[in-house]
Design a protein around this motif. Structure first.
Motif, PDB file in Angstrom:
ATOM      1  N   GLY A  78       0.806  -1.214   0.000  1.00 25.32           N
ATOM      2  CA  GLY A  78       0.000   0.000   0.000  1.00 25.32           C
ATOM      3  C   GLY A  78       0.831   1.252   0.000  1.00 25.32           C
ATOM      4  O   GLY A  78       2.044   1.221   0.226  1.00 25.32           O
ATOM      5  N   ASN A  79       0.163   2.367  -0.246  1.00 30.15           N
ATOM      6  CA  ASN A  79       0.795   3.684  -0.204  1.00 30.15           C
ATOM      7  C   ASN A  79       0.997   4.041   1.267  1.00 30.15           C
ATOM      8  O   ASN A  79       0.213   4.769   1.868  1.00 30.15           O
ATOM      9  N   GLU A  83      -2.555   3.313   4.075  1.00 24.32           N
ATOM     10  CA  GLU A  83      -3.545   2.877   3.096  1.00 24.32           C
ATOM     11  C   GLU A  83      -4.186   1.569   3.529  1.00 24.32           C
ATOM     12  O   GLU A  83      -5.404   1.392   3.418  1.00 24.32           O
ATOM     13  N   ASP A  86      -6.736   2.234   6.300  1.00 26.75           N
ATOM     14  CA  ASP A  86      -7.970   2.810   5.767  1.00 26.75           C
ATOM     15  C   ASP A  86      -8.798   1.765   5.023  1.00 26.75           C
ATOM     16  O   ASP A  86     -10.019   1.680   5.194  1.00 26.75           O
ATOM     17  N   SER A 113      -8.003   7.464  11.073  1.00 32.51           N
ATOM     18  CA  SER A 113      -8.689   6.761   9.989  1.00 32.51           C
ATOM     19  C   SER A 113     -10.097   6.356  10.408  1.00 32.51           C
ATOM     20  O   SER A 113     -11.040   6.428   9.609  1.00 32.51           O
ATOM     21  N   LYS A 236      -8.747  -1.510  -3.449  1.00 33.79           N
ATOM     22  CA  LYS A 236      -7.686  -0.506  -3.530  1.00 33.79           C
ATOM     23  C   LYS A 236      -7.771   0.269  -4.844  1.00 33.79           C
ATOM     24  O   LYS A 236      -8.354  -0.211  -5.822  1.00 33.79           O
ATOM     25  N   ASN A 240      -1.937   1.965  -7.053  1.00 32.24           N
ATOM     26  CA  ASN A 240      -1.672   2.635  -5.780  1.00 32.24           C
ATOM     27  C   ASN A 240      -0.190   2.794  -5.467  1.00 32.24           C
ATOM     28  O   ASN A 240       0.170   3.592  -4.602  1.00 32.24           O
TER      29      ASN A 240
END
Length: 353
Positions: A78-79, A83, A86, A113, A236, A240
């Protein structure tokens, strides 16, 4: 406790049809690409940034699979870890109805979040020595509790949680338990990725931001069952992780044999820093740390923080965080940076005290 992923998910998630990107339909690297509305002439930098990156980062996952001892299909990238946090809330928690359990003091992004996603937060504070209270945590679970977040080694205290306490929480909860191991590379504790096959409701987060020195690139890792990873990939954004980030991560993974040496340099400096801090008269306690920082209790933490800021030495004032009264969190710097810090703290002693 029995765990059912289907029962835990928000009802509409399984029916979602994911966005089908051009690179989903054709994943080859050779050919004349006229499918994604890219600029065929390249970028103004002269570098090949005009093509979309691999949406599932398969080459990175193959290399990580070998390093981490998990299957590529058990890895989500993930970023940043943010991410993954979230996405987990969006996948499993119904806004305005469900809740998560946090264990303060802990990483602040879990609560942020949750607030963004309109998810209620229940809190069970850690003990005075920053350990878990498994019985109280399980007792706080209700029918709407979907996720428990455990940070180990913990931020901001730096300590690792007792492994059996974590296991008892995972085993006693039929929701998802997230073990955040952002600082695991600095610890002597084995990763909970080794126990993924024993606990279908376990998700482990790690990051390239700390030991790997790539905080600027924003890439986090999540490890879980193939079923949970499939859900994260389902919801996602399609691309990403940028191509440039993927390239730099791959370059780092080619040098994975050097990571222990880099970590040891940080640990050696942490030891030197801690010994120097112990000699200062206004410092009352340095908490045991299995991370790349130390939590330091002192008299007049805010005054010390302001003194350091005036000399452009930036630490984190954690004195308003639960169980962290009069505490500063100090990241381990280079030898030169740490010496400058200690020098300014010694000035503080002579000028202020």
């Amino acid at each position: 406790m029995s765990f059912s992923l289907e029962n835990l998910l928000r009802p509409h998630i399984l029916g979602i049809k994911p966005y089908s990107s051009a690179r989903d339909e054709y994943s080859g690297k050779e050919g004349v690409f006229l499918d994604a509305n890219e600029n065929p002439y390249g970028s103004l930098t002269g570098e090949p940034f005009n093509r979309y990156p691999d949406p599932y980062q398969l080459e990175i996952k193959e290399k990580l699979s070998f390093i981490k001892g998990v299957r590529p299909t058990q890895i989500f990238l993930g970023n940043g870890s943010d991410e993954a946090i979230d996405l987990l809330m969006r996948a499993f928690c119904i806004p305005g109805k469900d809740n998560i359990i946090l264990l303060p003091p802990t990483y602040g992004m879990y609560e942020v979040s949750a607030s963004i996603n309109d998810i209620a937060v229940k809190k069970v504070n850690l003990t005075a020595d920053f350990q878990l209270k498994p019985k109280e945590i399980i007792e706080s679970v209700d029918s709407c509790t979907k996720i428990i977040f455990i940070c180990s080694p913990n931020n901001p205290s730096g300590n690792k949680m007792k492994r059996q306490d974590i296991r008892s929480i995972i085993a006693g909860f039929n929701g998802l338990v997230v073990v955040d191991e952002a600082y695991i590379d600095f610890s002597d504790e084995p990763s909970f990725t080794n126990e993924l096959n024993d606990f279908p409701n376990l998700l482990v987060m790690q990051t390239f931001s700390k030991a790997w020195g790539m905080a600027n690139l924003r890439i986090g890792m999540a490890f879980a069952s193939e079923e949970i990873i499939r859900i994260l990939n389902l919801i996602k954004p399609p691309y990403n992780i940028s191509g440039l980030t993927q390239q730099k991560v791959l370059e780092s993974l080619e040098q994975a044999n050097k990571i222990e040496e880099l970590v040891q340099k940080v640990l050696n400096e942490k030891d030197h820093l801690s010994k120097a801090l112990e000699k200062l008269p206004f410092i009352s306690h340095i908490y045991p740390s299995n991370a790349n920082f130390v939590l330091v209790k002192m008299s007049g933490a805010k005054k010390v923080y302001d003194h350091l800021i005036n000399d452009l030495i930036i630490v984190r004032d954690r004195s308003k965080v639960v169980l962290c009264d009069d505490c500063l969190r100090i990241s381990v710097g280079t030898e030169e940076e740490n010496q400058k810090l200690i020098g300014e703290l010694e000035k503080y002693v002579s000028q202020v005290l």
